[in-house]
Motif scaffolding. Structure first.
Motif, PDB file in Angstrom:
ATOM      1  N   THR A 151      26.268  89.920  33.712  1.00 25.85           N
ATOM      2  CA  THR A 151      26.865  89.765  32.372  1.00 25.85           C
ATOM      3  C   THR A 151      28.213  90.458  32.242  1.00 25.85           C
ATOM      4  O   THR A 151      28.906  90.261  31.245  1.00 25.85           O
ATOM      5  CB  THR A 151      25.924  90.330  31.302  1.00 25.85           C
ATOM      6  OG1 THR A 151      25.799  91.752  31.488  1.00 25.85           O
ATOM      7  CG2 THR A 151      24.537  89.698  31.403  1.00 25.85           C
ATOM      8  N   VAL A 152      28.596  91.261  33.240  1.00 25.54           N
ATOM      9  CA  VAL A 152      29.805  92.075  33.101  1.00 25.54           C
ATOM     10  C   VAL A 152      31.051  91.207  32.979  1.00 25.54           C
ATOM     11  O   VAL A 152      31.863  91.362  32.057  1.00 25.54           O
ATOM     12  CB  VAL A 152      29.936  93.044  34.291  1.00 25.54           C
ATOM     13  CG1 VAL A 152      31.287  93.755  34.250  1.00 25.54           C
ATOM     14  CG2 VAL A 152      28.814  94.058  34.265  1.00 25.54           C
ATOM     15  N   SER A 153      31.262  90.287  33.913  1.00 27.28           N
ATOM     16  CA  SER A 153      32.481  89.472  33.881  1.00 27.28           C
ATOM     17  C   SER A 153      32.505  88.540  32.680  1.00 27.28           C
ATOM     18  O   SER A 153      33.562  88.315  32.079  1.00 27.28           O
ATOM     19  CB  SER A 153      32.604  88.662  35.174  1.00 27.28           C
ATOM     20  OG  SER A 153      31.465  87.825  35.349  1.00 27.28           O
ATOM     21  N   VAL A 154      31.338  88.008  32.305  1.00 26.00           N
ATOM     22  CA  VAL A 154      31.281  87.110  31.142  1.00 26.00           C
ATOM     23  C   VAL A 154      31.581  87.892  29.869  1.00 26.00           C
ATOM     24  O   VAL A 154      32.254  87.390  28.956  1.00 26.00           O
ATOM     25  CB  VAL A 154      29.901  86.435  31.064  1.00 26.00           C
ATOM     26  CG1 VAL A 154      29.812  85.552  29.823  1.00 26.00           C
ATOM     27  CG2 VAL A 154      29.633  85.616  32.314  1.00 26.00           C
ATOM     28  N   THR A 155      31.103  89.123  29.787  1.00 21.36           N
ATOM     29  CA  THR A 155      31.409  89.975  28.630  1.00 21.36           C
ATOM     30  C   THR A 155      32.888  90.320  28.580  1.00 21.36           C
ATOM     31  O   THR A 155      33.483  90.434  27.500  1.00 21.36           O
ATOM     32  CB  THR A 155      30.572  91.259  28.691  1.00 21.36           C
ATOM     33  OG1 THR A 155      29.194  90.922  28.773  1.00 21.36           O
ATOM     34  CG2 THR A 155      30.811  92.107  27.452  1.00 21.36           C
ATOM     35  N   ALA A 156      33.495  90.488  29.752  1.00 23.12           N
ATOM     36  CA  ALA A 156      34.909  90.859  29.801  1.00 23.12           C
ATOM     37  C   ALA A 156      35.836  89.696  29.469  1.00 23.12           C
ATOM     38  O   ALA A 156      36.982  89.914  29.042  1.00 23.12           O
ATOM     39  CB  ALA A 156      35.254  91.405  31.187  1.00 23.12           C
ATOM     40  N   ALA A 157      35.383  88.468  29.633  1.00 23.62           N
ATOM     41  CA  ALA A 157      36.253  87.295  29.478  1.00 23.62           C
ATOM     42  C   ALA A 157      36.971  87.231  28.135  1.00 23.62           C
ATOM     43  O   ALA A 157      38.191  86.997  28.098  1.00 23.62           O
ATOM     44  CB  ALA A 157      35.455  86.022  29.729  1.00 23.62           C
ATOM     45  N   PRO A 158      36.291  87.415  26.987  1.00 27.20           N
ATOM     46  CA  PRO A 158      37.008  87.341  25.706  1.00 27.20           C
ATOM     47  C   PRO A 158      37.756  88.615  25.341  1.00 27.20           C
ATOM     48  O   PRO A 158      38.456  88.639  24.334  1.00 27.20           O
ATOM     49  CB  PRO A 158      35.886  87.070  24.699  1.00 27.20           C
ATOM     50  CG  PRO A 158      34.682  87.706  25.294  1.00 27.20           C
ATOM     51  CD  PRO A 158      34.829  87.556  26.781  1.00 27.20           C
ATOM     52  N   LEU A 159      37.611  89.680  26.139  1.00 26.45           N
ATOM     53  CA  LEU A 159      38.184  90.973  25.781  1.00 26.45           C
ATOM     54  C   LEU A 159      39.383  91.367  26.636  1.00 26.45           C
ATOM     55  O   LEU A 159      40.314  91.992  26.145  1.00 26.45           O
ATOM     56  CB  LEU A 159      37.112  92.077  25.902  1.00 26.45           C
ATOM     57  CG  LEU A 159      35.851  91.903  25.062  1.00 26.45           C
ATOM     58  CD1 LEU A 159      34.831  92.970  25.420  1.00 26.45           C
ATOM     59  CD2 LEU A 159      36.169  91.955  23.585  1.00 26.45           C
ATOM     60  N   TYR A 160      39.352  91.002  27.915  1.00 27.83           N
ATOM     61  CA  TYR A 160      40.357  91.470  28.859  1.00 27.83           C
ATOM     62  C   TYR A 160      41.330  90.356  29.229  1.00 27.83           C
ATOM     63  O   TYR A 160      41.137  89.189  28.890  1.00 27.83           O
ATOM     64  CB  TYR A 160      39.682  91.973  30.142  1.00 27.83           C
ATOM     65  CG  TYR A 160      38.844  93.217  29.986  1.00 27.83           C
ATOM     66  CD1 TYR A 160      38.850  93.959  28.808  1.00 27.83           C
ATOM     67  CD2 TYR A 160      38.031  93.661  31.029  1.00 27.83           C
ATOM     68  CE1 TYR A 160      38.081  95.100  28.690  1.00 27.83           C
ATOM     69  CE2 TYR A 160      37.253  94.801  30.909  1.00 27.83           C
ATOM     70  CZ  TYR A 160      37.285  95.512  29.737  1.00 27.83           C
ATOM     71  OH  TYR A 160      36.520  96.639  29.604  1.00 27.83           O
ATOM     72  N   SER A 161      42.356  90.752  29.980  1.00 29.54           N
ATOM     73  CA  SER A 161      43.255  89.774  30.585  1.00 29.54           C
ATOM     74  C   SER A 161      42.561  89.113  31.758  1.00 29.54           C
ATOM     75  O   SER A 161      41.466  89.514  32.177  1.00 29.54           O
ATOM     76  CB  SER A 161      44.531  90.469  31.059  1.00 29.54           C
ATOM     77  OG  SER A 161      44.234  91.374  32.108  1.00 29.54           O
ATOM     78  N   LEU A 162      43.204  88.083  32.333  1.00 22.76           N
ATOM     79  CA  LEU A 162      42.604  87.383  33.469  1.00 22.76           C
ATOM     80  C   LEU A 162      42.409  88.335  34.640  1.00 22.76           C
ATOM     81  O   LEU A 162      41.342  88.332  35.292  1.00 22.76           O
ATOM     82  CB  LEU A 162      43.502  86.206  33.884  1.00 22.76           C
ATOM     83  CG  LEU A 162      43.046  85.424  35.113  1.00 22.76           C
ATOM     84  CD1 LEU A 162      41.683  84.799  34.881  1.00 22.76           C
ATOM     85  CD2 LEU A 162      44.083  84.344  35.472  1.00 22.76           C
ATOM     86  N   ALA A 163      43.413  89.160  34.921  1.00 26.22           N
ATOM     87  CA  ALA A 163      43.311  90.076  36.057  1.00 26.22           C
ATOM     88  C   ALA A 163      42.164  91.059  35.876  1.00 26.22           C
ATOM     89  O   ALA A 163      41.390  91.320  36.815  1.00 26.22           O
ATOM     90  CB  ALA A 163      44.635  90.819  36.240  1.00 26.22           C
TER      91      ALA A 163
END
Length: 373
Positions: A45-57
């Motif tokens: 779930t980490v990358s999916v959670t980060a998708a709307p919050l972080y930049s692409l990198a």
């Protein structure tokens, strides 16, 4: 005020951004405390959670961190570089990181489109509002406008000031609803106020002119709902600045700030908003108040008093204005808005404010007139 706006944005950014690393930490703690528990679903779930919050990198980086964490935890348990039972887990982490990168690009485009729409709406709203002079005949003035963060539509807040032979006349109002129809009403009201303030001899006639114009516009608009209306406050400061008259048409009560005290100027006789005046008759109630030197009259729209904190409590503009403040309308408005931004993380409606201060005798005797954009 700007400092607390930055703090508000910081709070809105920091806490959600801490969620992906918090998930990684929780996964590590669970694995250490309870080794039989499979932490790969949690790490997935980490990358999916980060998708709307972080930049692409950073989204890809979060997926890589989750993958590395899963490998280290697996190596700790089995001693193998890649154990066969965890191949599916590693494959899932890689796949979801790719999906998260795709979602991140979609979220980024949508955020940019929404930000552009909000900027355009706010620019149009500001362009519709007249420029208010800083000083007129011993009176200092200031305005503030803050667009809502939750919508990207043109708001219905308005204000205007005109120096006339009958005194300084002001209006602040809020059109029900948003969008092009509210923009039409705003322009209509600003136009009729400009003409009536300069030509009519008394304040009730100015209000009646605005009422007639709103009624006429509703009659000509086939799709205008009957309940469309405009709340507004009309103010006329006498030429000698000793007092002012005020007609309140269903609008939040203005505040009079003087000597560390705040007086809420509730109308003695309530009136219906503009557009509904035909239900109450032609009489326009007008109240009169003294305006001592150093006093500041504060007018605002309901976007300020309807702002809620996290518990749902509405903002009260009175407490922040009860402390000693200089006889400066800009300082008074900044004190109120600073407290507003402390109270709420997000405005649900546009907020406009207009303040006028009677300067001590002998100061600010220049003249000026409102300028139409």
């Amino acid at each position: 005020m700007e400092r607390y706006q930055r703090e508000r944005r910081f709070r809105r950014i920091v806490w959600p951004h801490a969620l992906p690393p918090a998930v990684v930490v929780v996964a590590v703690v669970i694995d250490l405390v309870w080794p039989p528990f499979n932490t790969f679903p949690l790490l997935a779930t980490v990358s999916v959670t980060a998708a709307p919050l972080y930049s692409l990198a950073w989204t890809v980086t979060s997926g890589a961190v989750a993958l590395l964490t899963g490998w280290l935890l697996s190596f700790r348990e089995s001693g193998e570089v890649i154990s066969r039972p965890n191949v599916i887990g590693f494959t899932t982490l890689v796949t979801l990181t790719v999906v998260a990168a795709f979602l991140n690009r979609m979220f980024a485009r949508e955020r940019e489109q929404l930000r552009t729409s909000r900027q355009v709406a706010e620019a149009v709203q500001r362009a519709m509002l007249p420029t208010v002079p800083e000083r007129v005949r011993g009176l200092a003035m200031a305005t503030r406008y803050q667009a809502a963060q939750v919508e990207a539509l043109i708001g219905g807040d308005l204000y205007a000031v005109h120096d006339t032979s009958h005194g300084l006349r002001m209006v602040i109002g809020d059109v029900r609803g948003k969008g092009t129809q509210s923009a039409t009403l705003v322009n209509t009201l600003l136009g009729v106020f400009h003409a009536a303030a300069l030509q009519t001899p008394d304040l009730p006639s100015v209000v009646q002119a605005a009422e007639i114009q709103v009624q006429d516009l509703k009659a000509r608009e086939a799709d205008a709902p009957y309940e469309d209306f405009v709340t507004a406050v009309f103010v006329e400061i006498l030429p000698d600045r000793s007092a002012f008259r005020m007609a309140n048409r269903g609008h939040p009560a203005p505040l009079l700030v003087h000597g560390g005290r705040v007086t809420t100027l509730e109308p003695k006789e309530p009136s219906l908003p503009l557009g509904l005046g035909d239900l109450a008759g032609p009489v326009v109630p007008v109240d009169r108040y003294d305006l001592p030197p150093g006093a500041t009259l504060v007018l605002f729209t309901d976007g300020i008093i309807e702002a809620r904190d996290r518990t749902g409590a509405f903002f009260d503009p009175v407490p922040p204005l009860t402390c000693p403040l200089p006889p400066d309308p800009g300082a008074v408005l900044d004190a109120m808005l600073t407290a507003l931004f402390r109270h709420t993380d997000e405005l649900d409606d546009d907020a406009a404010a207009l303040a006028v201060t009677r300067l001590p005798d002998g100061q600010g005797e220049g003249t000026g007139a409102a300028v139409r954009p």
